[in-house]
Design a protein around this motif. Structure first.
Motif, PDB file in Angstrom:
ATOM      1  N   ALA A 173      -9.450  -2.664   1.868  1.00 48.26           N
ATOM      2  CA  ALA A 173      -8.574  -2.359   3.029  1.00 48.26           C
ATOM      3  C   ALA A 173      -7.618  -1.356   3.136  1.00 48.26           C
ATOM      4  O   ALA A 173      -7.275  -0.564   3.861  1.00 48.26           O
ATOM      5  CB  ALA A 173      -7.769  -3.739   3.136  1.00 48.26           C
ATOM      6  N   ARG A 174      -6.967  -1.111   1.897  1.00 49.51           N
ATOM      7  CA  ARG A 174      -5.923   0.006   1.864  1.00 49.51           C
ATOM      8  C   ARG A 174      -6.849   1.469   2.163  1.00 49.51           C
ATOM      9  O   ARG A 174      -6.293   2.287   2.596  1.00 49.51           O
ATOM     10  CB  ARG A 174      -5.169  -0.083   0.623  1.00 49.51           C
ATOM     11  CG  ARG A 174      -4.357  -0.932   0.335  1.00 49.51           C
ATOM     12  CD  ARG A 174      -2.955  -0.684   1.008  1.00 49.51           C
ATOM     13  NE  ARG A 174      -2.306  -1.991   0.817  1.00 49.51           N
ATOM     14  CZ  ARG A 174      -1.173  -2.410   0.055  1.00 49.51           C
ATOM     15  NH1 ARG A 174      -0.874  -1.383  -0.911  1.00 49.51           N
ATOM     16  NH2 ARG A 174      -0.208  -3.388   0.121  1.00 49.51           N
ATOM     17  N   ILE A 175      -7.841   1.648   1.685  1.00 46.39           N
ATOM     18  CA  ILE A 175      -8.724   2.718   1.670  1.00 46.39           C
ATOM     19  C   ILE A 175      -9.007   2.897   3.505  1.00 46.39           C
ATOM     20  O   ILE A 175      -8.766   3.984   3.786  1.00 46.39           O
ATOM     21  CB  ILE A 175      -9.937   2.708   0.727  1.00 46.39           C
ATOM     22  CG1 ILE A 175      -9.559   2.903  -0.658  1.00 46.39           C
ATOM     23  CG2 ILE A 175     -11.036   3.780   1.322  1.00 46.39           C
ATOM     24  CD1 ILE A 175     -10.616   2.750  -1.622  1.00 46.39           C
ATOM     25  N   ARG A 176      -9.432   1.689   3.748  1.00 38.60           N
ATOM     26  CA  ARG A 176      -9.868   1.930   5.415  1.00 38.60           C
ATOM     27  C   ARG A 176      -8.471   2.216   6.076  1.00 38.60           C
ATOM     28  O   ARG A 176      -8.697   3.082   7.243  1.00 38.60           O
ATOM     29  CB  ARG A 176     -10.288   0.545   5.655  1.00 38.60           C
ATOM     30  CG  ARG A 176     -11.769   0.245   5.341  1.00 38.60           C
ATOM     31  CD  ARG A 176     -12.146  -0.877   5.918  1.00 38.60           C
ATOM     32  NE  ARG A 176     -13.380  -1.789   5.336  1.00 38.60           N
ATOM     33  CZ  ARG A 176     -13.441  -2.480   4.416  1.00 38.60           C
ATOM     34  NH1 ARG A 176     -12.550  -3.361   4.155  1.00 38.60           N
ATOM     35  NH2 ARG A 176     -14.785  -2.798   3.709  1.00 38.60           N
ATOM     36  N   GLU A 177      -7.416   1.773   5.676  1.00 40.44           N
ATOM     37  CA  GLU A 177      -6.259   2.243   6.341  1.00 40.44           C
ATOM     38  C   GLU A 177      -5.798   3.671   6.322  1.00 40.44           C
ATOM     39  O   GLU A 177      -5.658   4.311   7.200  1.00 40.44           O
ATOM     40  CB  GLU A 177      -5.006   1.490   5.816  1.00 40.44           C
ATOM     41  CG  GLU A 177      -4.967  -0.084   6.382  1.00 40.44           C
ATOM     42  CD  GLU A 177      -3.921  -0.811   5.585  1.00 40.44           C
ATOM     43  OE1 GLU A 177      -2.880  -0.301   5.146  1.00 40.44           O
ATOM     44  OE2 GLU A 177      -3.818  -2.211   5.610  1.00 40.44           O
ATOM     45  N   LYS A 178      -6.017   4.252   4.997  1.00 40.33           N
ATOM     46  CA  LYS A 178      -5.783   5.366   4.877  1.00 40.33           C
ATOM     47  C   LYS A 178      -6.837   6.347   5.572  1.00 40.33           C
ATOM     48  O   LYS A 178      -6.182   7.686   5.841  1.00 40.33           O
ATOM     49  CB  LYS A 178      -5.728   5.814   3.179  1.00 40.33           C
ATOM     50  CG  LYS A 178      -4.462   5.213   2.520  1.00 40.33           C
ATOM     51  CD  LYS A 178      -4.518   5.791   1.336  1.00 40.33           C
ATOM     52  CE  LYS A 178      -3.118   5.829   0.419  1.00 40.33           C
ATOM     53  NZ  LYS A 178      -1.949   6.369   1.330  1.00 40.33           N
TER      54      LYS A 178
END
Length: 181
Positions: A173-178
Motif C-alpha cells: 500500500a505504501r509503495i502504491r501511494e508513493k
C-alpha cells in the motif's frame, strides 16, 4: 534450569533462515519453557505473500527502501536480486496497531495473545519480480518472526510467530501511494 535454557537456544537456532521469495513453506520450532517444563512444537509455516503493483519493476525498486525506512526499519538493498531486507522489533504496537494484528504467536497460559504481551522480533524481505506486463511488478514479501519475553523473570518464552499478511499488505500500500499506482 541451565539445561532448559541451553535446549531453548539450541532449538531456536534450528529455525529456518529467511528463505528466498520462491519458497512458500517450511517448518519452524516453537519452544516454551518454565521452571517446571519444556514444551516443543513444530506446527508453524513460513509464508511468502505476493502482491501486484501497477508500476514497472525499476520504479518499485526506487521507492522500496524508502518505504522500509518510513516503517522504522533499516533497509539493506541487494539490487542484483531486486531484494530489500530488514530486521525489526515490534513491542506490543506497530504503526498504531496491536502487534497481534500483524503476527499470530499463539496464546499464553491465561489465553492472552503472546504478541500483545511480548516483544516480536522479525526478519523481513521483499523481492520485486516482473509482473504480467511491463508496466506491473509483483512484490514477494516474506517474514520470519518470534516473540520473546524480556521481563527478567526465570521463565523464558520463545514463540514462533506466523504472519497475518498485514505487514506485507502495508508495504504494498505504501509503495502504491508513493508511485500513485
Amino acid at each position: 534450569m541451565r539445561y532448559s535454557i541451553a535446549c531453548l537456544l539450541a532449538l531456536a537456532a534450528c529455525t529456518p533462515a529467511l528463505q528466498p521469495a520462491a519458497s512458500t513453506g517450511g517448518n519452524n520450532t516453537q519452544v516454551v519453557t518454565s521452571a517446571e517444563a519444556l514444551s516443543v512444537t513444530t506446527e508453524s509455516e513460513f509464508r511468502v505473500v505476493s502482491t501486484s503493483v501497477g508500476a514497472p519493476v525499476a520504479r518499485v525498486l526506487e521507492v522500496l527502501p524508502a518505504v522500509y525506512q518510513e516503517l522504522g526499519l533499516s533497509p539493506a538493498a541487494e539490487p542484483t536480486v531486486r531484494t530489500v531486507r530488514a530486521q525489526g522489533v515490534m513491542a506490543r504496537r506497530f504503526q498504531g496497531q496491536a502487534t497481534s494484528s500483524y503476527f499470530d504467536c499463539g496464546r499464553g497460559q491465561f489465553g492472552v495473545e503472546i504478541a500483545t504481551q511480548y516483544e516480536v522480533r522479525f526478519n523481513l524481505q521483499t523481492t520485486v519480480q516482473p509482473g504480467s506486463s511491463p508496466e506491473s511488478a509483483r512484490l514477494d514479501s516474506g517474514v520470519e518472526a518470534y516473540a520473546r519475553n524480556n521481563d527478567g523473570s526465570a521463565n523464558a518464552l520463545l514463540a514462533v510467530c506466523h504472519t497475518r499478511g498485514k505487514l506485507e499488505e502495508l508495504i504494498a500500500a505504501r509503495i502504491r501511494e508513493k508511485l500513485g499506482a
